[in-house]
Design an enzyme around this catalytic site. Structure first.
Site, PDB file in Angstrom:
ATOM      1  N   ARG A  17       0.844  -1.191   0.000  1.00 35.01           N
ATOM      2  CA  ARG A  17       0.000   0.000   0.000  1.00 35.01           C
ATOM      3  C   ARG A  17       0.881   1.243   0.000  1.00 35.01           C
ATOM      4  O   ARG A  17       2.096   1.159   0.144  1.00 35.01           O
ATOM      5  CB  ARG A  17      -0.916   0.025   1.234  1.00 35.01           C
ATOM      6  CG  ARG A  17      -0.190  -0.006   2.564  1.00 35.01           C
ATOM      7  CD  ARG A  17      -1.146  -0.129   3.734  1.00 35.01           C
ATOM      8  NE  ARG A  17      -0.452  -0.185   5.017  1.00 35.01           N
ATOM      9  CZ  ARG A  17      -0.084   0.865   5.721  1.00 35.01           C
ATOM     10  NH1 ARG A  17      -0.316   2.099   5.264  1.00 35.01           N
ATOM     11  NH2 ARG A  17       0.540   0.734   6.876  1.00 35.01           N
ATOM     12  N   ASP A  64       8.726  -9.636   6.635  1.00 31.12           N
ATOM     13  CA  ASP A  64       8.755  -8.749   7.797  1.00 31.12           C
ATOM     14  C   ASP A  64      10.214  -8.411   8.044  1.00 31.12           C
ATOM     15  O   ASP A  64      10.981  -9.245   8.534  1.00 31.12           O
ATOM     16  CB  ASP A  64       8.148  -9.450   9.014  1.00 31.12           C
ATOM     17  CG  ASP A  64       8.138  -8.566  10.265  1.00 31.12           C
ATOM     18  OD1 ASP A  64       8.703  -7.448  10.213  1.00 31.12           O
ATOM     19  OD2 ASP A  64       7.582  -9.004  11.282  1.00 31.12           O
ATOM     20  N   VAL A  65      10.611  -7.191   7.703  1.00 34.85           N
ATOM     21  CA  VAL A  65      12.028  -6.835   7.781  1.00 34.85           C
ATOM     22  C   VAL A  65      12.534  -6.787   9.216  1.00 34.85           C
ATOM     23  O   VAL A  65      13.750  -6.806   9.449  1.00 34.85           O
ATOM     24  CB  VAL A  65      12.316  -5.490   7.073  1.00 34.85           C
ATOM     25  CG1 VAL A  65      11.945  -5.572   5.600  1.00 34.85           C
ATOM     26  CG2 VAL A  65      11.603  -4.327   7.758  1.00 34.85           C
ATOM     27  N   ASN A  89      11.572   0.307   1.687  1.00 32.51           N
ATOM     28  CA  ASN A  89      10.492   1.255   1.967  1.00 32.51           C
ATOM     29  C   ASN A  89       9.759   0.963   3.270  1.00 32.51           C
ATOM     30  O   ASN A  89       9.179   1.879   3.872  1.00 32.51           O
ATOM     31  CB  ASN A  89       9.493   1.240   0.812  1.00 32.51           C
ATOM     32  CG  ASN A  89       8.228   2.001   1.125  1.00 32.51           C
ATOM     33  OD1 ASN A  89       8.208   3.233   1.159  1.00 32.51           O
ATOM     34  ND2 ASN A  89       7.141   1.275   1.399  1.00 32.51           N
ATOM     35  N   TYR A 164      10.652   8.484  15.038  1.00 32.93           N
ATOM     36  CA  TYR A 164      10.684   8.361  13.587  1.00 32.93           C
ATOM     37  C   TYR A 164      11.845   9.161  13.010  1.00 32.93           C
ATOM     38  O   TYR A 164      12.600   8.663  12.162  1.00 32.93           O
ATOM     39  CB  TYR A 164       9.362   8.835  12.998  1.00 32.93           C
ATOM     40  CG  TYR A 164       9.271   8.674  11.502  1.00 32.93           C
ATOM     41  CD1 TYR A 164       9.056   7.431  10.935  1.00 32.93           C
ATOM     42  CD2 TYR A 164       9.400   9.777  10.657  1.00 32.93           C
ATOM     43  CE1 TYR A 164       8.971   7.273   9.557  1.00 32.93           C
ATOM     44  CE2 TYR A 164       9.316   9.629   9.287  1.00 32.93           C
ATOM     45  CZ  TYR A 164       9.105   8.383   8.739  1.00 32.93           C
ATOM     46  OH  TYR A 164       9.031   8.241   7.371  1.00 32.93           O
ATOM     47  N   ALA A 165      12.008  10.401  13.471  1.00 30.30           N
ATOM     48  CA  ALA A 165      13.075  11.250  12.951  1.00 30.30           C
ATOM     49  C   ALA A 165      14.445  10.660  13.226  1.00 30.30           C
ATOM     50  O   ALA A 165      15.317  10.634  12.349  1.00 30.30           O
ATOM     51  CB  ALA A 165      12.964  12.654  13.557  1.00 30.30           C
TER      52      ALA A 165
END
Length: 238
Positions: A17, A64-65, A89, A164-165
């Site tokens: 997605r 699943d990485v 990604n 996240y950053a």
């Protein structure tokens, strides 16, 4: 897994997605056979089947990485098949309102396992395939939020979205190491920021760009010099 060997092979993680799905579509439209991977095997297969129905070469497979066993299983399934393009990604997110002092560190650990260690272990596992596919390209999907100098999203003016950053800043740093190590082996490693992209309802109202534009920004990094971090093909500060 069953994709034609008549076309160069590309693999996209987190491709069921959003930006990943559109990256897979654009690679397929560009003549690649695409492995669509996602934690949800059914979703990966469904998107691959949709590409096949449009006349493209694609297959869906579970990945699943954050799970070393899952990454190893994919590597075994690929065998010695040459891999021309790898787009890392897949990403995990934390509470967007968190700050460094308020972050749940166990949640942060899980995000780092996907966003940093996930691409790292995937590149390690698929390195024989990339060597066999050279000249090959690896694109790590980074973020302006992980830049120390991007005036739009960078860390100097943004105290929130800390996990996240930080995970993306670490991914940017990781990009440079294999870029230097592998450049003489015909493998170019880059990072790319898709920009603020409308991957969820309401984001377009926030000024987010359409998903195809974000995906195109990722794929522009395929043509950038090794070890660069770009958005829409333009170099960003680390």
């Amino acid at each position: 897994m069953d994709v034609t060997e008549d076309r160069p092979l590309a693999l996209v993680t987190g491709a069921a997605r959003g930006i990943g799905a559109e990256v897979a579509r654009q690679l397929a439209e560009g003549g690649h056979a695409v492995l669509v991977t996602a934690r949800d095997a059914a979703a990966a297969v469904a998107h691959a089947d949709a590409l096949v129905a449009e006349g493209h070469a694609a297959a869906g497979v579970a990945l699943d990485v954050a799970d070393p066993a899952s990454v190893a299983a994919l590597a075994r399934e690929l065998g010695g098949r040459p891999l021309r393009v790898l787009v890392n990604n897949a990403a995990a997110f934390a509470d967007w309102t968190e700050t460094a002092t308020s972050a749940d560190l166990e949640a942060a650990r899980a995000v780092l396992d996907t966003n940093l260690l996930g691409p790292w272990r995937t590149v390690q596992a698929l390195l024989p395939n990339l060597r066999a596919g050279a000249p090959a390209r690896v694109v790590n999907v980074g973020s302006g939020s992980g830049s120390h100098g991007d005036p739009e999203f960078g860390l100097p003016t943004n105290p929130v979205s800390t996990t996240y950053a930080v995970s993306k800043a670490a991914l940017h740093a990781l990009t440079v190491k294999p870029a230097v190590e592998l450049r003489d082996q015909g493998i170019v490693v880059n990072a790319a920021d898709p920009g603020l992209t409308a991957t969820a309802p309401g984001m377009a109202d926030m000024g987010a760009r359409p998903v195809p534009e974000g995906a195109a920004s990722v794929l522009a990094a395929l043509h950038a010099p090794a070890g660069t971090f770009t958005r829409d093909g333009e170099t960003l500060p680390w």
